[in-house]
Design a protein around this motif. Structure first.
Motif, PDB file in Angstrom:
ATOM      1  N   ARG A 172       1.012  -0.716   0.545  1.00  0.00           N
ATOM      2  CA  ARG A 172       0.198  -0.026  -0.235  1.00  0.00           C
ATOM      3  C   ARG A 172       0.512   1.792  -0.239  1.00  0.00           C
ATOM      4  NH1 ARG A 172      -5.401   0.079   3.486  1.00  0.00           N
ATOM      5  NH2 ARG A 172      -6.921  -1.334   1.803  1.00  0.00           N
ATOM      6  N   GLU A 173       1.719   1.215   0.433  1.00  0.00           N
ATOM      7  CA  GLU A 173       2.551   2.490   0.945  1.00  0.00           C
ATOM      8  C   GLU A 173       2.881   3.370  -0.246  1.00  0.00           C
ATOM      9  OE1 GLU A 173       7.433   3.541   1.953  1.00  0.00           O
ATOM     10  OE2 GLU A 173       6.849   1.303   1.585  1.00  0.00           O
ATOM     11  N   TRP A 174       3.061   2.361  -1.491  1.00  0.00           N
ATOM     12  CA  TRP A 174       2.865   3.884  -2.993  1.00  0.00           C
ATOM     13  C   TRP A 174       1.744   3.756  -3.521  1.00  0.00           C
ATOM     14  CZ3 TRP A 174       8.288   5.525  -3.838  1.00  0.00           C
ATOM     15  CH2 TRP A 174       9.265   4.687  -2.406  1.00  0.00           C
ATOM     16  N   GLY A 175       1.007   3.733  -3.210  1.00  0.00           N
ATOM     17  CA  GLY A 175      -0.114   4.085  -3.907  1.00  0.00           C
ATOM     18  C   GLY A 175      -1.019   3.274  -5.077  1.00  0.00           C
ATOM     19  N   ILE A 176       0.341   2.655  -5.642  1.00  0.00           N
ATOM     20  CA  ILE A 176      -0.289   2.012  -6.959  1.00  0.00           C
ATOM     21  C   ILE A 176      -1.439   1.083  -7.048  1.00  0.00           C
ATOM     22  CG2 ILE A 176       1.820   0.611  -7.227  1.00  0.00           C
ATOM     23  CD1 ILE A 176       0.503   2.589 -10.110  1.00  0.00           C
ATOM     24  N   GLU A 177      -1.493   0.126  -5.745  1.00  0.00           N
ATOM     25  CA  GLU A 177      -2.508  -0.789  -5.932  1.00  0.00           C
ATOM     26  C   GLU A 177      -3.300  -0.600  -5.963  1.00  0.00           C
ATOM     27  OE1 GLU A 177      -4.186  -1.899  -3.125  1.00  0.00           O
ATOM     28  OE2 GLU A 177      -3.135  -0.223  -2.155  1.00  0.00           O
ATOM     29  N   GLN A 178      -3.775   0.472  -5.589  1.00  0.00           N
ATOM     30  CA  GLN A 178      -5.425   1.472  -4.951  1.00  0.00           C
ATOM     31  C   GLN A 178      -5.551   2.030  -7.057  1.00  0.00           C
ATOM     32  OE1 GLN A 178      -5.049   4.911  -3.087  1.00  0.00           O
ATOM     33  NE2 GLN A 178      -7.989   5.493  -3.331  1.00  0.00           N
ATOM     34  N   VAL A 179      -4.708   2.374  -7.440  1.00  0.00           N
ATOM     35  CA  VAL A 179      -5.553   2.821  -8.818  1.00  0.00           C
ATOM     36  C   VAL A 179      -5.449   1.399  -9.833  1.00  0.00           C
ATOM     37  CG1 VAL A 179      -5.293   3.450 -10.709  1.00  0.00           C
ATOM     38  CG2 VAL A 179      -3.819   4.821  -8.909  1.00  0.00           C
ATOM     39  N   VAL A 180      -4.952   0.197  -9.514  1.00  0.00           N
ATOM     40  CA  VAL A 180      -5.291  -1.302 -10.031  1.00  0.00           C
ATOM     41  C   VAL A 180      -6.823  -1.101  -9.951  1.00  0.00           C
ATOM     42  CG1 VAL A 180      -4.713  -3.661 -10.760  1.00  0.00           C
ATOM     43  CG2 VAL A 180      -2.641  -1.613 -10.289  1.00  0.00           C
ATOM     44  N   ARG A 181      -6.797  -1.571  -8.445  1.00  0.00           N
ATOM     45  CA  ARG A 181      -7.924  -1.770  -8.150  1.00  0.00           C
ATOM     46  C   ARG A 181      -9.019  -1.350  -8.116  1.00  0.00           C
ATOM     47  NH1 ARG A 181      -8.457  -1.070  -2.947  1.00  0.00           N
ATOM     48  NH2 ARG A 181      -6.269  -0.596  -2.299  1.00  0.00           N
ATOM     49  N   ASP A 182      -8.813   0.103  -8.017  1.00  0.00           N
ATOM     50  CA  ASP A 182     -10.482   1.413  -8.439  1.00  0.00           C
ATOM     51  C   ASP A 182     -10.763   1.253  -9.803  1.00  0.00           C
ATOM     52  OD1 ASP A 182     -10.440   1.752  -5.429  1.00  0.00           O
ATOM     53  OD2 ASP A 182      -9.583   3.906  -5.690  1.00  0.00           O
ATOM     54  N   SER A 183      -9.580   1.075 -10.704  1.00  0.00           N
ATOM     55  CA  SER A 183      -9.480   0.907 -11.819  1.00  0.00           C
ATOM     56  C   SER A 183     -10.758  -0.241 -12.543  1.00  0.00           C
ATOM     57  CB  SER A 183      -8.337   1.522 -13.151  1.00  0.00           C
ATOM     58  OG  SER A 183      -7.997  -0.474 -13.019  1.00  0.00           O
ATOM     59  N   ARG A 184     -10.469  -0.859 -11.772  1.00  0.00           N
ATOM     60  CA  ARG A 184     -11.402  -2.573 -12.736  1.00  0.00           C
ATOM     61  C   ARG A 184     -12.486  -2.041 -12.690  1.00  0.00           C
ATOM     62  NH1 ARG A 184     -13.504  -5.859 -14.639  1.00  0.00           N
ATOM     63  NH2 ARG A 184     -12.354  -7.624 -15.543  1.00  0.00           N
ATOM     64  N   VAL A 185     -13.076  -1.607 -11.869  1.00  0.00           N
ATOM     65  CA  VAL A 185     -14.719  -1.454 -11.921  1.00  0.00           C
ATOM     66  C   VAL A 185     -15.491  -0.406 -13.298  1.00  0.00           C
ATOM     67  CG1 VAL A 185     -15.237   0.030 -10.642  1.00  0.00           C
ATOM     68  CG2 VAL A 185     -16.649  -1.448 -10.713  1.00  0.00           C
ATOM     69  N   THR A 186     -14.267   0.249 -13.973  1.00  0.00           N
ATOM     70  CA  THR A 186     -14.820   1.123 -15.353  1.00  0.00           C
ATOM     71  C   THR A 186     -14.977  -0.380 -16.158  1.00  0.00           C
ATOM     72  OG1 THR A 186     -12.631   1.271 -15.851  1.00  0.00           O
ATOM     73  CG2 THR A 186     -13.509   2.732 -14.233  1.00  0.00           C
ATOM     74  N   MET A 187     -14.495  -0.964 -16.715  1.00  0.00           N
ATOM     75  CA  MET A 187     -14.929  -1.751 -17.086  1.00  0.00           C
ATOM     76  C   MET A 187     -15.862  -2.679 -17.521  1.00  0.00           C
ATOM     77  SD  MET A 187     -11.401  -3.694 -17.476  1.00  0.00           S
ATOM     78  CE  MET A 187     -11.639  -5.117 -19.188  1.00  0.00           C
ATOM     79  N   ILE A 188     -16.544  -2.864 -16.098  1.00  0.00           N
ATOM     80  CA  ILE A 188     -18.192  -3.238 -16.180  1.00  0.00           C
ATOM     81  C   ILE A 188     -19.308  -2.485 -15.795  1.00  0.00           C
ATOM     82  CG2 ILE A 188     -19.093  -4.563 -14.491  1.00  0.00           C
ATOM     83  CD1 ILE A 188     -16.177  -5.829 -13.038  1.00  0.00           C
ATOM     84  N   TYR A 189     -18.653  -1.138 -15.509  1.00  0.00           N
ATOM     85  CA  TYR A 189     -20.448  -0.230 -14.921  1.00  0.00           C
ATOM     86  C   TYR A 189     -21.406  -0.048 -16.414  1.00  0.00           C
ATOM     87  CZ  TYR A 189     -17.377   3.061 -12.975  1.00  0.00           C
ATOM     88  OH  TYR A 189     -16.101   3.987 -12.138  1.00  0.00           O
ATOM     89  N   GLU A 190     -21.784   0.385 -16.255  1.00  0.00           N
ATOM     90  CA  GLU A 190     -22.571   1.525 -17.142  1.00  0.00           C
ATOM     91  C   GLU A 190     -21.814   0.872 -18.148  1.00  0.00           C
ATOM     92  OE1 GLU A 190     -23.719   3.729 -16.967  1.00  0.00           O
ATOM     93  OE2 GLU A 190     -23.384   4.580 -14.981  1.00  0.00           O
ATOM     94  N   GLY A 191     -22.979  -0.119 -18.202  1.00  0.00           N
ATOM     95  CA  GLY A 191     -22.626  -1.064 -20.050  1.00  0.00           C
ATOM     96  C   GLY A 191     -21.351  -1.673 -19.669  1.00  0.00           C
ATOM     97  N   THR A 192     -21.015  -2.931 -19.440  1.00  0.00           N
ATOM     98  CA  THR A 192     -19.575  -4.120 -19.793  1.00  0.00           C
ATOM     99  C   THR A 192     -19.350  -3.686 -21.264  1.00  0.00           C
ATOM    100  OG1 THR A 192     -20.977  -6.140 -20.569  1.00  0.00           O
ATOM    101  CG2 THR A 192     -20.967  -5.810 -18.302  1.00  0.00           C
ATOM    102  N   ASN A 193     -18.114  -3.980 -21.205  1.00  0.00           N
ATOM    103  CA  ASN A 193     -17.184  -3.417 -22.395  1.00  0.00           C
ATOM    104  C   ASN A 193     -17.901  -4.440 -23.263  1.00  0.00           C
ATOM    105  OD1 ASN A 193     -15.941  -1.403 -20.692  1.00  0.00           O
ATOM    106  ND2 ASN A 193     -13.827  -2.606 -20.634  1.00  0.00           N
ATOM    107  N   GLU A 194     -17.997  -5.478 -22.980  1.00  0.00           N
ATOM    108  CA  GLU A 194     -18.438  -6.554 -24.150  1.00  0.00           C
ATOM    109  C   GLU A 194     -20.113  -5.935 -25.021  1.00  0.00           C
ATOM    110  OE1 GLU A 194     -15.760  -8.556 -21.842  1.00  0.00           O
ATOM    111  OE2 GLU A 194     -17.648  -7.494 -21.284  1.00  0.00           O
ATOM    112  N   ILE A 195     -20.962  -5.646 -24.092  1.00  0.00           N
ATOM    113  CA  ILE A 195     -22.002  -4.529 -24.444  1.00  0.00           C
ATOM    114  C   ILE A 195     -22.046  -3.178 -25.688  1.00  0.00           C
ATOM    115  CG2 ILE A 195     -24.315  -3.640 -23.343  1.00  0.00           C
ATOM    116  CD1 ILE A 195     -24.059  -5.555 -21.298  1.00  0.00           C
ATOM    117  N   GLN A 196     -20.070  -2.421 -24.771  1.00  0.00           N
ATOM    118  CA  GLN A 196     -20.511  -1.606 -25.423  1.00  0.00           C
ATOM    119  C   GLN A 196     -19.924  -1.853 -26.974  1.00  0.00           C
ATOM    120  OE1 GLN A 196     -20.187   1.622 -24.241  1.00  0.00           O
ATOM    121  NE2 GLN A 196     -21.672   0.696 -22.210  1.00  0.00           N
TER     122      GLN A 196
END
Length: 574
Positions: free
Chosen positions: A419-443
């Motif tokens: 956690r110290e460097w904060g980069i792992e938070q970006v990886v976790r936070d970004s994953r949901v963007t591929m799912i909500y508001e219509g999954t990328n497959e639906i897009q």
């Protein structure tokens, strides 16, 4: 390290690459929006994001939202930061002045929310749907509804939600069971449950306006029988509505955003638009949200890149191959950034960030052209661009956000996984963007099946010709882009012909087709950037990395789709 917006880079892309200011000033509502005003808005937005929003990002992740006695408590500092956000007029940036907004171009709001997402994705989820809810009510709400709610939403005084998903009905909205029954006074009683509702309950605003997709008693089955009802947390008389948050989800990321399971116990609401036409009203909101999700992807990737680039310029490890770096001095190792493998990662992600920005900002400009240009043919062309390019941006930018953030984590080695460097938070936070508001497959399916093939590829061909005509045929780089534009046009025709023999084919190759489109757009964007900044090292390194490391995927995806089409043709002949 907190995220730092870079207004100068954005201004270069808007002004020099896209020529956005004069195009926007030609639209009647923005005749007074000059370069100085744009620069001032971007500078102030950058300061606000860096000084107020970004410092709360780690607290939002580590403390998170808490569910206490049916109420949601947001992380420390969030309520005060959101109050400053509203006081500064930032939610109302592009809303009409008569609704309490500032009446500025949509592209400035787009940049603002890109930076907000990069700085603090969890907090940004709260106002993320305001623009969509505002547009939905503005176009479909009754006069009484607009008078009561529109300015409150436009200014961010009250936040809004989009209540679509149910436990048994994720992307299949035709299965929605939430019911709404008309009352004698013109209101409706709404009963049912919704899940995955971002900001369904919180302590940031006194009221929350829920836009609920539901079904009237006599409605036909499926998506054509859905209606949209506005259900406030607090009723106009000040009493509490029968809207309840049952729990908040424990998520992989976005801990600073409350994702709620909501229950409506005959809650009072009012119909938005016409009965059984809820999806038409809702899609005004969803389309706005999808562009903003694409911008989330761009922002999150930029946040990951900033962390990785800073670390690579400080950390020393081993000797880099090639000539002795000037920075070595008496140190035991060379800077990580001097190792070719790391340089490739950083330059490749920078290529995605800035290339995608050009396409996203152009789309935001086209949104205003579609709304305000006096020529109906120009408005039609702009609307066609937005319809075709929005799903491409949403899918491609969010996929790259997650994959690129993971690549940036690699720059840190083992330090990136803690956690110290904060980069792992970006990886976790970004994953949901591929799912909500219509999954990328639906897009991808939306792009190819519902939009491109619906007119036999005519609309996509027109967009590609428009891009071709903006290039200089005498330049080698532009000529290469023109060749790819022509290949994409031919590929579109090939799929359209093969689809007559195999209706499933477009669904199978939709993801690959979308990637071909995005890589073509990125090639066009980088040709424009290089034309605007010849020999500028700030842009030449990512431009070279794009052509060397990213663009070869174009041929691979093109080949996958062509072989699939050829297989169908061969089976038909046999």
């Amino acid at each position: 390290m907190n995220y730092q917006p870079r207004p100068d880079d954005v201004s270069f892309l808007l002004d020099t690459v896209l020529g956005a200011p004069p195009r926007l000033r030609a639209l009647p509502p923005f005749a007074e929006v000059d370069d100085a005003l744009q620069a001032q808005v971007l500078d102030e937005a950058g300061k606000f994001v860096a000084e107020v929003i970004a410092p709360l990002n780690r607290t939002g992740d580590e403390v998170g939202c808490r569910f206490v006695d049916g109420q949601v408590v947001t992380p420390p500092g969030f309520r005060e930061a959101y109050g400053a956000f509203v006081e500064g007029g930032w939610p109302a940036l592009s809303a009409a002045t008569e609704d309490g907004g500032q009446g500025l171009p949509a592209v400035l709001e787009a940049v603002l929310f890109e930076w907000l997402s990069a700085a603090n994705h969890g907090l940004t989820m709260a106002p993320g749907l305001l623009h969509g809810a505002y547009e939905c009510l503005r176009h479909h709400g009754s006069n009484e509804m607009k008078e009561r709610y529109l300015s409150k939403i436009a200014t961010g005084e009250w936040l809004a939600t989009m209540c679509l998903t149910e436990a048994h009905a994720g992307s299949d909205l035709g299965q929605v069971r939430t019911r709404a029954v008309a009352q004698a006074d013109g209101s409706y009683r709404v009963a049912g449950g919704k899940i995955f509702i971002s900001g369904g309950e919180h302590d940031l605003t006194d009221n929350i306006i829920h836009l609920v997709l539901c079904r009237l008693p006599d409605a036909p089955a499926g998506p054509k029988g859905l209606s949209l009802v506005l259900v406030p947390k607090v009723l106009p008389d000040g009493s509490r509505n029968a809207v309840h948050c049952e729990r908040i989800e424990e998520k992989m990321g976005l801990h600073g955003s409350s994702t709620c399971a909501m229950r409506f116990d005959d809650a009072t609401g009012w119909l938005i638009g016409e009965p059984n036409r809820g999806l038409a009203a809702m899609f005004v909101m969803m389309n706005a949200a999808r562009l903003h999700v694409a911008l989330q992807g761009i922002g999150l990737l930029d946040a990951a890149w900033q962390k990785a680039d800073a670390y690579a310029h400080e950390r020393r490890q081993m000797r880099a191959p090639g000539p002795t770096p000037a920075s070595r001095g008496g140190e035991a190792g060379d800077l990580v950034v001097e190792h070719p493998a790391i340089r490739r990662i950083l330059d490749s992600q920078r290529a995605w960030i800035d290339g995608a920005r050009v396409i996203a900002y152009r789309t935001a400009v086209q949104l205003d052209v579609a709304r305000h240009d006096t020529d109906p043919k120009v408005r039609e062309r702009a609307q066609r661009w937005c319809a075709l390019i929005t799903p491409v941006l949403k899918a491609a930018c969010t996929q790259q956000a997650f994959q690129g953030a993971s690549e940036c984590l690699q720059v840190f080695g083992g330090h990136g996984y803690v956690r110290e460097w904060g980069i792992e938070q970006v990886v976790r936070d970004s994953r949901v963007t591929m799912i909500y508001e219509g999954t990328n497959e639906i897009q991808a399916i939306d792009l190819l099946v519902r939009k491109v093939l619906a007119d036999g590829g005519t609309g996509m061909s027109a967009v590609l010709i428009e891009l071709r005509d903006e290039l200089d045929a005498s330049r080698e780089i532009d000529a290469d882009v023109q060749r790819r534009l022509a290949q994409l046009r031919y590929l579109t025709t090939t799929i359209a012909m093969a689809a007559h023999a195999d209706a499933a084919l477009p669904f199978e190759v939709a993801d690959d087709y979308l990637r071909v489109v995005m890589l073509t757009l990125l090639a066009w964007a980088w040709a424009r950037i290089e034309h605007a900044a010849p020999g500028d090292a700030r842009w030449s390194a990512p431009a070279a990395a794009f052509r060397r490391w990213a663009l070869p995927e174009f041929e691979m995806r093109l080949g996958i789709v062509k072989r699939a089409c050829e297989s169908v043709t061969a089976q038909t002949v046999a």
